[in-house]
Scaffold this motif. Sequence first.
Motif, PDB file in Angstrom:
ATOM      1  N   VAL A  75       0.855  -1.188   0.000  1.00 36.19           N
ATOM      2  CA  VAL A  75       0.000   0.000   0.000  1.00 36.19           C
ATOM      3  C   VAL A  75       0.894   1.241   0.000  1.00 36.19           C
ATOM      4  N   PRO A  76       0.342   2.382  -0.453  1.00 36.53           N
ATOM      5  CA  PRO A  76       1.192   3.577  -0.497  1.00 36.53           C
ATOM      6  C   PRO A  76       1.646   4.043   0.886  1.00 36.53           C
ATOM      7  N   VAL A  77       2.888   4.476   0.965  1.00 38.61           N
ATOM      8  CA  VAL A  77       3.422   5.076   2.192  1.00 38.61           C
ATOM      9  C   VAL A  77       3.785   6.518   1.857  1.00 38.61           C
ATOM     10  N   THR A  78       3.125   7.466   2.522  1.00 43.18           N
ATOM     11  CA  THR A  78       3.450   8.870   2.269  1.00 43.18           C
ATOM     12  C   THR A  78       4.251   9.421   3.445  1.00 43.18           C
ATOM     13  N   LEU A  79       4.814  10.591   3.217  1.00 40.47           N
ATOM     14  CA  LEU A  79       5.683  11.197   4.221  1.00 40.47           C
ATOM     15  C   LEU A  79       5.059  12.489   4.736  1.00 40.47           C
ATOM     16  N   CYS A  80       5.066  12.647   6.052  1.00 39.80           N
ATOM     17  CA  CYS A  80       4.673  13.922   6.648  1.00 39.80           C
ATOM     18  C   CYS A  80       5.870  14.365   7.481  1.00 39.80           C
ATOM     19  N   ASN A  81       6.541  15.398   7.069  1.00 43.42           N
ATOM     20  CA  ASN A  81       7.827  15.683   7.704  1.00 43.42           C
ATOM     21  C   ASN A  81       8.139  17.169   7.796  1.00 43.42           C
ATOM     22  N   ARG A  82       9.029  17.485   8.705  1.00 38.38           N
ATOM     23  CA  ARG A  82       9.733  18.768   8.743  1.00 38.38           C
ATOM     24  C   ARG A  82      11.204  18.420   8.931  1.00 38.38           C
ATOM     25  N   ALA A  83      12.067  19.356   8.626  1.00 34.43           N
ATOM     26  CA  ALA A  83      13.499  19.035   8.704  1.00 34.43           C
ATOM     27  C   ALA A  83      14.280  20.208   9.278  1.00 34.43           C
ATOM     28  N   GLY A  84      15.558  19.985   9.504  1.00 32.90           N
ATOM     29  CA  GLY A  84      16.457  21.077   9.893  1.00 32.90           C
ATOM     30  C   GLY A  84      16.190  21.680  11.258  1.00 32.90           C
ATOM     31  N   GLY A  85      15.533  20.919  12.147  1.00 32.03           N
ATOM     32  CA  GLY A  85      15.260  21.449  13.479  1.00 32.03           C
ATOM     33  C   GLY A  85      13.803  21.839  13.672  1.00 32.03           C
ATOM     34  N   MET A  86      12.996  21.666  12.639  1.00 35.70           N
ATOM     35  CA  MET A  86      11.561  21.952  12.758  1.00 35.70           C
ATOM     36  C   MET A  86      10.810  20.664  13.091  1.00 35.70           C
ATOM     37  N   ILE A  87       9.621  20.848  13.717  1.00 33.08           N
ATOM     38  CA  ILE A  87       8.843  19.692  14.158  1.00 33.08           C
ATOM     39  C   ILE A  87       7.464  19.762  13.502  1.00 33.08           C
ATOM     40  N   PRO A  88       6.985  18.653  12.926  1.00 36.51           N
ATOM     41  CA  PRO A  88       5.635  18.689  12.362  1.00 36.51           C
ATOM     42  C   PRO A  88       4.630  19.008  13.476  1.00 36.51           C
ATOM     43  N   SER A  89       3.685  19.889  13.203  1.00 35.15           N
ATOM     44  CA  SER A  89       2.677  20.219  14.217  1.00 35.15           C
ATOM     45  C   SER A  89       1.573  19.172  14.168  1.00 35.15           C
ATOM     46  N   PRO A  90       0.801  19.027  15.268  1.00 35.77           N
ATOM     47  CA  PRO A  90      -0.343  18.097  15.235  1.00 35.77           C
ATOM     48  C   PRO A  90      -1.268  18.417  14.056  1.00 35.77           C
ATOM     49  N   GLU A  91      -1.422  19.707  13.722  1.00 39.88           N
ATOM     50  CA  GLU A  91      -2.293  20.108  12.611  1.00 39.88           C
ATOM     51  C   GLU A  91      -1.757  19.582  11.279  1.00 39.88           C
ATOM     52  N   GLU A  92      -0.434  19.656  11.115  1.00 39.99           N
ATOM     53  CA  GLU A  92       0.155  19.156   9.862  1.00 39.99           C
ATOM     54  C   GLU A  92      -0.038  17.646   9.735  1.00 39.99           C
ATOM     55  N   VAL A  93       0.099  16.939  10.865  1.00 37.83           N
ATOM     56  CA  VAL A  93      -0.087  15.492  10.831  1.00 37.83           C
ATOM     57  C   VAL A  93      -1.557  15.175  10.539  1.00 37.83           C
ATOM     58  N   LEU A  94      -2.450  15.937  11.155  1.00 33.88           N
ATOM     59  CA  LEU A  94      -3.885  15.734  10.927  1.00 33.88           C
ATOM     60  C   LEU A  94      -4.226  15.923   9.445  1.00 33.88           C
ATOM     61  N   GLU A  95      -3.660  16.965   8.842  1.00 38.03           N
ATOM     62  CA  GLU A  95      -3.893  17.196   7.403  1.00 38.03           C
ATOM     63  C   GLU A  95      -3.436  16.009   6.574  1.00 38.03           C
ATOM     64  N   ALA A  96      -2.263  15.476   6.919  1.00 43.49           N
ATOM     65  CA  ALA A  96      -1.735  14.323   6.179  1.00 43.49           C
ATOM     66  C   ALA A  96      -2.665  13.126   6.331  1.00 43.49           C
ATOM     67  N   ILE A  97      -3.225  12.962   7.532  1.00 43.60           N
ATOM     68  CA  ILE A  97      -4.157  11.857   7.773  1.00 43.60           C
ATOM     69  C   ILE A  97      -5.425  12.065   6.930  1.00 43.60           C
ATOM     70  N   GLU A  98      -5.904  13.301   6.904  1.00 40.86           N
ATOM     71  CA  GLU A  98      -7.119  13.590   6.129  1.00 40.86           C
ATOM     72  C   GLU A  98      -6.891  13.373   4.637  1.00 40.86           C
TER      73      GLU A  98
END
Lengths: 222, 353
Positions: free
Chosen positions: B323-346
């Motif tokens: 099945v497809p595996v997508t990426l939800c990420n931030r880099a360089g010292g940044m942290i994905p916010s709960p909102e960003e993860v929620l968007e990826a889930i949606e």
Amino acid sequence: MKRVTLFAGHYGSGKTNIAVNFALYLKSIGKDVIIADMDIVNPYFRTKDSMTELEKAGIELISPQFANSNVDLPALPQEMYKTVQDKSKYSVLDIGGDDRGAYALGRYTPYILEENDYEFVFVANFYRPLTTTAAEALEVMREVEVAAGLKFTAIVNNSNVGNDTEPEDVLTTVPKAEELSRISGLPVIMTTAETKVCEQLKTEIDNVFPLKLQKKYFDIKG
Amino acid sequence: MAEKVLMKGNEAIAEAAIRAGCMHYFGYPITPQTEIAAYMAKRMPKIGGVFLQAESEIAAINMVYGVAGTGFRVMTSSSSPGISLKGEGISYLAGADLPALIVNVQRGGPGLGGIQPSQSDYFQATRGLGHGDFHLIVMAPASVQEMADMTAKCFDLSDKYRVPAMILADGTLGQMMEPVVLPEPTEYKPDKPWAVTGTNCERKHNIINSLYLKPEELEKTNFERFERYKAIEENEPLWEEFMMDDAEICVAAFGIAARVSKNAIMAAREKGIKVGMIRPITLWPFPKKPFKAAADKCKAFISVELSMGQMIEDVQLATECKVPVTLCNRAGGMIPSPEEVLEAIERAAGGNK
């Protein structure tokens, strides 16, 4: 109320939270307030995290240029002198943890001593593993005094175990705070706790001061 | 009676190591892990242990090599750039089959990078932290309590298999403060017949070494070591499943990313999205089994990482790309916010549902 209030102590004892809440309190009773982040040790979780709230309240925040940035440059800005030179405003100073953090205060100490209108508050949390007893806390107190070139004038008991803190957890530390007061000769001017815990402590302890704690993105809900 | 204290993640590792019988610490300061060294500097002299700030990370890891050879529990800690410097010594530890604990409180990279939290040393930790064919046992805590618990666990596993172990944390976990119940102190008495402890002229010398003059011999040691790796892969994978029973979407996240994801998953559940999470606790051995099983019932995977996407490759391998595996990420010292993860889930759920 002294014009300058400084919070120092063991790192992780809760100085920043108390400084921010104390500045907001001063503002709420009509004082003109500057809050300064003098922490040159701690890389994360700083006074600057509360910038929006402080600005909204009309409190001036002076913080190191590189706070919350990607580099470790322990430099304090020139405007930091305002806190000790502009006597028209109340100043709240958040000092870095332990003696290493308190060295930065040294250069401002002559001004503070000269004006002689300050409260130098030692923040104690007896749930921190290196200061679980009054004697250990006193050791840190003396180390900070040597580094800062300034003697403490008061103690705040901020004993807590983070979000899990129950009123009982605070109550059991009262004898330790009293013991620290006895061996240091300094008064415990207040006991601080998160607002809800504070409500329940009011009937048990005099001079409780409520703290509004900042929500963090990694606090798990529920 | 277990005591509850308020600790930074870094301090919890240091105290837990002492309580696991580690009396030797060698390190060099670097943000955001310096509290480990600072704590050891305060505590070790009081309990008759050794704290030594070496002249460099390279010196520190080789001091670890020395103590490990005598059979005692020993550790070092650093943050990303410092761990790269230790790479050679870690390879030597692996080649000499020496148990030791290495802690990496990761920060943003590559290069000097920055001091904010990151998970971008995942490849380095799980694929080969140095030259040659070898693995480390790698554990990824997600709370201050786990920082303490996994420290003890790493020492145990490292001794059991004679494989160096690593705690792969990040700056947030190192710096954040939480209540923790510390493990009871244990006195560690080495029981290692291979250790270099003096022969009393009663036995043959033990030799700690990673140099073999004959390639056949070196090959044999590699084969033997990989038998142990196989046993570790069979016996030691650890993971946590969260709301996976009826999940149609599976979030894969470790460490601090898993905490952010938990909040996002609860928010998505409130919107009626059937989503859960598999949190790898050991990164090597990677917990392939739960991912393989989830691939049969989930329609999509999301790897949430503080990197450009590293663990995602292990998720793809473990799910055999069913099945497809997508990426939800931030880099360089940044942290994905709960909102960003929620968007990826949606997005994975298809629109708003």
